[in-house]
Design a protein around this motif. Sequence first.
Motif, PDB file in Angstrom:
ATOM      1  N   ARG A 247       0.879  -1.221   0.003  1.00  0.00           N
ATOM      2  CA  ARG A 247       0.036   0.175  -0.053  1.00  0.00           C
ATOM      3  C   ARG A 247       0.900   1.390   0.005  1.00  0.00           C
ATOM      4  NH1 ARG A 247      -4.978  -1.574   4.039  1.00  0.00           N
ATOM      5  NH2 ARG A 247      -5.827  -3.652   3.052  1.00  0.00           N
ATOM      6  N   GLY A 248       2.001   1.241   0.561  1.00  0.00           N
ATOM      7  CA  GLY A 248       2.709   2.369   0.628  1.00  0.00           C
ATOM      8  C   GLY A 248       3.405   2.476  -0.776  1.00  0.00           C
ATOM      9  N   LEU A 249       3.539   1.637  -1.580  1.00  0.00           N
ATOM     10  CA  LEU A 249       3.913   1.679  -2.827  1.00  0.00           C
ATOM     11  C   LEU A 249       2.896   1.979  -3.943  1.00  0.00           C
ATOM     12  CD1 LEU A 249       6.763  -1.124  -2.693  1.00  0.00           C
ATOM     13  CD2 LEU A 249       7.086   1.396  -2.666  1.00  0.00           C
ATOM     14  N   GLY A 250       1.647   1.904  -3.392  1.00  0.00           N
ATOM     15  CA  GLY A 250       0.403   2.257  -4.021  1.00  0.00           C
ATOM     16  C   GLY A 250       0.057   1.026  -4.878  1.00  0.00           C
ATOM     17  N   LEU A 251       0.461  -0.224  -4.412  1.00  0.00           N
ATOM     18  CA  LEU A 251       0.158  -1.475  -5.152  1.00  0.00           C
ATOM     19  C   LEU A 251      -0.940  -2.190  -4.472  1.00  0.00           C
ATOM     20  CD1 LEU A 251       3.638  -2.688  -5.551  1.00  0.00           C
ATOM     21  CD2 LEU A 251       2.413  -1.587  -7.301  1.00  0.00           C
ATOM     22  N   GLN A 252      -1.739  -3.137  -5.121  1.00  0.00           N
ATOM     23  CA  GLN A 252      -2.697  -4.047  -4.567  1.00  0.00           C
ATOM     24  C   GLN A 252      -1.859  -4.692  -3.293  1.00  0.00           C
ATOM     25  OE1 GLN A 252      -4.316  -6.212  -7.873  1.00  0.00           O
ATOM     26  NE2 GLN A 252      -5.564  -4.791  -8.274  1.00  0.00           N
ATOM     27  N   ASP A 253      -2.803  -5.333  -2.489  1.00  0.00           N
ATOM     28  CA  ASP A 253      -2.263  -6.026  -1.217  1.00  0.00           C
ATOM     29  C   ASP A 253      -1.748  -7.102  -1.906  1.00  0.00           C
ATOM     30  OD1 ASP A 253      -3.299  -4.520   0.439  1.00  0.00           O
ATOM     31  OD2 ASP A 253      -5.233  -5.486   1.029  1.00  0.00           O
ATOM     32  N   ALA A 254      -0.452  -7.566  -1.210  1.00  0.00           N
ATOM     33  CA  ALA A 254       0.398  -8.657  -1.494  1.00  0.00           C
ATOM     34  C   ALA A 254      -0.500  -9.947  -1.140  1.00  0.00           C
ATOM     35  CB  ALA A 254       1.675  -8.969  -0.925  1.00  0.00           C
ATOM     36  N   TYR A 255      -1.362  -9.961  -0.138  1.00  0.00           N
ATOM     37  CA  TYR A 255      -2.201 -10.843   0.349  1.00  0.00           C
ATOM     38  C   TYR A 255      -3.569 -10.510   0.448  1.00  0.00           C
ATOM     39  CZ  TYR A 255      -3.480 -14.873   3.304  1.00  0.00           C
ATOM     40  OH  TYR A 255      -4.003 -16.107   3.730  1.00  0.00           O
ATOM     41  N   PRO A 256      -4.375 -10.698  -0.561  1.00  0.00           N
ATOM     42  CA  PRO A 256      -5.806 -10.335  -0.697  1.00  0.00           C
ATOM     43  C   PRO A 256      -6.933 -11.169  -0.002  1.00  0.00           C
ATOM     44  CG  PRO A 256      -5.219 -10.827  -2.676  1.00  0.00           C
ATOM     45  CD  PRO A 256      -3.971 -11.093  -1.769  1.00  0.00           C
ATOM     46  N   PHE A 257      -6.575 -11.907   1.065  1.00  0.00           N
ATOM     47  CA  PHE A 257      -7.307 -12.770   1.650  1.00  0.00           C
ATOM     48  C   PHE A 257      -7.674 -12.432   3.142  1.00  0.00           C
ATOM     49  CE2 PHE A 257      -4.738 -14.565  -1.433  1.00  0.00           C
ATOM     50  CZ  PHE A 257      -5.805 -15.208  -2.413  1.00  0.00           C
ATOM     51  N   VAL A 258      -8.654 -12.734   3.645  1.00  0.00           N
ATOM     52  CA  VAL A 258      -9.302 -13.002   5.006  1.00  0.00           C
ATOM     53  C   VAL A 258      -9.587 -14.449   5.244  1.00  0.00           C
ATOM     54  CG1 VAL A 258     -10.905 -12.335   6.779  1.00  0.00           C
ATOM     55  CG2 VAL A 258     -10.078 -10.703   4.947  1.00  0.00           C
ATOM     56  N   LEU A 259      -8.995 -14.979   6.122  1.00  0.00           N
ATOM     57  CA  LEU A 259      -9.340 -16.751   6.605  1.00  0.00           C
ATOM     58  C   LEU A 259     -10.211 -16.901   7.550  1.00  0.00           C
ATOM     59  CD1 LEU A 259      -5.414 -17.873   6.537  1.00  0.00           C
ATOM     60  CD2 LEU A 259      -7.182 -17.636   4.495  1.00  0.00           C
ATOM     61  N   SER A 260     -11.229 -17.221   7.198  1.00  0.00           N
ATOM     62  CA  SER A 260     -12.422 -17.525   8.329  1.00  0.00           C
ATOM     63  C   SER A 260     -11.960 -18.829   8.998  1.00  0.00           C
ATOM     64  CB  SER A 260     -13.671 -17.726   7.473  1.00  0.00           C
ATOM     65  OG  SER A 260     -13.552 -19.098   6.789  1.00  0.00           O
ATOM     66  N   ASP A 261     -12.807 -19.043  10.217  1.00  0.00           N
ATOM     67  CA  ASP A 261     -12.466 -20.288  10.845  1.00  0.00           C
ATOM     68  C   ASP A 261     -12.628 -21.582  10.101  1.00  0.00           C
ATOM     69  OD1 ASP A 261     -11.975 -18.642  13.177  1.00  0.00           O
ATOM     70  OD2 ASP A 261     -14.043 -18.891  14.033  1.00  0.00           O
ATOM     71  N   ALA A 262     -13.521 -21.513   9.157  1.00  0.00           N
ATOM     72  CA  ALA A 262     -13.865 -22.800   8.560  1.00  0.00           C
ATOM     73  C   ALA A 262     -12.663 -22.872   7.709  1.00  0.00           C
ATOM     74  CB  ALA A 262     -15.008 -22.629   7.639  1.00  0.00           C
ATOM     75  N   VAL A 263     -12.120 -22.012   6.929  1.00  0.00           N
ATOM     76  CA  VAL A 263     -10.732 -22.064   6.342  1.00  0.00           C
ATOM     77  C   VAL A 263      -9.671 -22.498   6.935  1.00  0.00           C
ATOM     78  CG1 VAL A 263      -9.450 -20.850   4.734  1.00  0.00           C
ATOM     79  CG2 VAL A 263     -11.667 -20.295   4.149  1.00  0.00           C
TER      80      VAL A 263
END
Length: 361
Positions: free
Chosen positions: A320-336
């Motif tokens: 984000r500091g470089l103006g790029l997309q997130d390197a890790y665009p995931f949210v891990l739920s309990d099921a995952v």
Amino acid sequence: MKRFHCDRCGMLLTLENDLCTRCGLRLSLLPEAMRMVAWDQAAGDQPRLGDRTWRPCRNATEHAVCNWAIADDDPGDYCLSCRLTRVIPDLGVEENLVRWRRLEAAKRRLLIGLVGLGLLTRGDMTASDPPMSFQFLADVPGESGGVLTGHADGLITINIAEADDAERERRRVQLGEPYRTIVGHLRHECGHHYWERLIRPSSRRLARFRERFGDERADYGEALKAHYANGPVPAWSTHYVSAYAASHPWEDWAETWAHYLHMIDSLETAFESGLWIQPRHGADPAFAPRPPLSANRMGPFRRMIVRWMSLTYVLNDFNRGLGLQDAYPFVLSDAVLAKLEFVHETVGAKRRRGRSAMRAP
């Protein structure tokens, strides 16, 4: 991924380097020793480690698409990685050499990761009929359908268009994916292979698989048709690591498997790089440089996840500091997380069986 250094000048290297930019010497990776060795090609040298000599893979000398070496007592012309490729792109097409180079680099990263996890052995890679192999195919102009990236009976097929950055990004946007990479394809497809080897043969593990991922006996073709026609199921992120994972239990497993391999590779890179994340306000470090997997046993999964969350927070903030997309665009739920833990346990069981077999008389 393990960190490599030039053994002549100490320059920090990546897995893909075939030339040291500091001392100018050629570089070859010796896969059995997991060492990068510098050597003077102009002087007629060969890669050497101790009293053993090595020679570059034929694909290194003829096409510059490989940086692995072969021991001199090995009668083959190709390294452990290249001999697993059954079909290469048509090199009469100018851009295919660059595409092939990218495909092979990603494949070597996959193989090193699998060897490190005890999932792939040298015997597997040197067998006359290896359990896993690869073919890189191109769409034929005028033919409908095109080459489908996929897996069948240990053979992983990759459409070489995936090695074209612009085309791969077009497909990513079209399919609404958070990211799309060559190594991600390879890790996903090898997940199907390891389902056949690690899950299907064990009735106990298959039952546990069905508890977490669902019943794989559901019609696969119909499930994919429904996915592409109607889109992912609502609120898929509460149960699946990706939208595509929601299409069928086999794809859920393959996506989760690939995600696990992403995590292990990145955590090992953090460890090898000595990365230390410590809050400025006196709290205990959330992430300290520690191998993701113990030398003697699989590390506690939950502790590994805490390190993973801390690492990805920083990676995303850097981007984000470089103006790029997130390197890790995931949210891990309990099921995952429960599914990832099942993969973790499955890999651990395979490692323990491998060690037991090595100790057997």
